[in-house]
Design an enzyme around this catalytic site. Structure first.
Site, short mmCIF file in Angstrom:
data_model
loop_
_atom_site.label_atom_id
_atom_site.label_comp_id
_atom_site.label_asym_id
_atom_site.label_seq_id
_atom_site.Cartn_x
_atom_site.Cartn_y
_atom_site.Cartn_z
N SER A 1 0.82 -1.22 0.00
CA SER A 1 0.00 0.00 0.00
C SER A 1 0.85 1.26 0.00
CB SER A 1 -0.91 0.03 1.23
OG SER A 1 -1.68 -1.13 1.32
N1 SAH Z 1 -0.41 -5.28 3.90
C1 SAH Z 1 0.37 -5.61 2.70
C2 SAH Z 1 -0.33 -5.24 1.41
C3 SAH Z 1 -1.50 -6.07 1.22
S1 SAH Z 1 -2.07 -6.32 -0.45
C4 SAH Z 1 1.71 -4.95 2.71
O1 SAH Z 1 2.00 -4.15 3.62
O2 SAH Z 1 2.52 -5.24 1.83
C5 SAH Z 1 -3.42 -7.36 0.04
C6 SAH Z 1 -3.00 -8.76 0.43
O3 SAH Z 1 -4.16 -9.42 0.90
C7 SAH Z 1 -2.46 -9.58 -0.73
O4 SAH Z 1 -1.19 -10.10 -0.43
C8 SAH Z 1 -3.52 -10.67 -0.90
O5 SAH Z 1 -2.98 -11.90 -1.35
C9 SAH Z 1 -4.08 -10.78 0.50
N2 SAH Z 1 -5.41 -11.37 0.60
C10 SAH Z 1 -6.45 -11.26 -0.25
N3 SAH Z 1 -7.51 -11.98 0.19
C11 SAH Z 1 -7.13 -12.55 1.38
C12 SAH Z 1 -7.77 -13.41 2.31
N4 SAH Z 1 -9.02 -13.85 2.14
N5 SAH Z 1 -7.08 -13.78 3.41
C13 SAH Z 1 -5.80 -13.37 3.62
N6 SAH Z 1 -5.13 -12.56 2.75
C14 SAH Z 1 -5.78 -12.16 1.64
#
Ligand code: SAH
Length: 224
Positions: free
Chosen positions: A74
């Site tokens: 993000s």
């Molecule tokens: N917080 C992260 C960015 C997140 S991007 C950082 O600091 O880099 C969103 C993430 O959520 C992705 O890696 C995606 O694979 C994950 N995601 C999506 N659906 C999810 C679910 N149901 N459970 C766990 N993770 C999930």
């Protein structure tokens, strides 16, 4: 050493930009400035360690960046805002959904006491766990799994942060929030605008929901 210094200067400028973004969005967020706890955490984490190899030069630009598997780390201002809205004082046990690169988890590791983070894409979760270990974040625990289920064995949590967008607030996460706790989550349809949403559970268990800001997050996928 020269490279390290160049990151330090970019990092300082990024913190200034975050402070400016906070002032400019105060109308929506209700906060003109983020807490010292939040800003110290943003200052402490070396973001260039969380982007892909070769992307270090753009790590301190105030933008999201790709991290592989169609996912993104993000925007720093959004990481700071979401952290700040949790009102952490360093004592909390926090649940994060969507580990991704591990960057937000590292920020929370400074701002709170312990971080439990769940990632659905195994390769991303493993890479983040390795990275956090190498950087000696001993207070972050990574699990591969479906964030919609939360982490019942570790509940309740003082704060919950969701960094992928579900269409509605997952019930299990509300249940795993301690009375008096706060959750920040982008709510909305996939590939559309979402609304950053603050959920507060009162000491009496009553839940209040507030819209904070329009945002764009990757969708929270249905896990297996
Ligand atoms: N917080 C992260 C960015 C997140 S991007 C950082 O600091 O880099 C969103 C993430 O959520 C992705 O890696 C995606 O694979 C994950 N995601 C999506 N659906 C999810 C679910 N149901 N459970 C766990 N993770 C999930």
């Amino acid at each position: 050493m020269a490279e390290h210094d160049s990151f330090a200067e970019k990092h300082r400028r990024l913190l200034d930009e975050i402070a400016q973004d906070a002032r400019e969005t105060a109308f929506w967020t209700g906060r003109k400035a983020f807490s010292d706890n939040t800003m110290a955490a943003m200052a402490a984490v070396p973001r260039h360690e969380f982007v892909r190899d070769g992307d270090e030069v753009v790590a301190y630009i105030n933008r999201p960046q790709p991290i592989g598997h169609g996912q993104t780390i993000s925007q720093p201002y959004i990481v700071a805002l979401m952290t700040d809205l949790l009102d952490l004082d360093g004592t909390e046990k926090v649940l994060e959904i969507g580990t991704g690169s591990g960057y937000q988890a590292a920020v929370l590791a400074h701002a709170a006491a312990r971080v439990f983070t769940i990632e659905v894409v195994a390769e991303l979760g493993w890479a983040a766990a390795d990275r956090l270990k190498a950087l000696q974040y001993g207070n972050v625990f990574v699990r591969i799994g479906d964030g919609y289920q939360g982490w019942p064995e570790e509940a309740p949590f003082d704060a919950i942060i969701v960094t992928a967008a579900p269409e509605r607030i997952p019930e299990a996460l509300i249940a795993q929030l301690r009375p008096g706790g706060r959750m920040i989550v982008p709510i909305g349809r996939a590939h559309d605008r979402q609304t950053l949403t603050l959920v507060v559970k009162g000491l009496d268990g009553k839940v209040t929901v507030d819209s904070v800001l329009p945002v764009a997050f990757v969708p929270m996928v249905k896990g297996k």
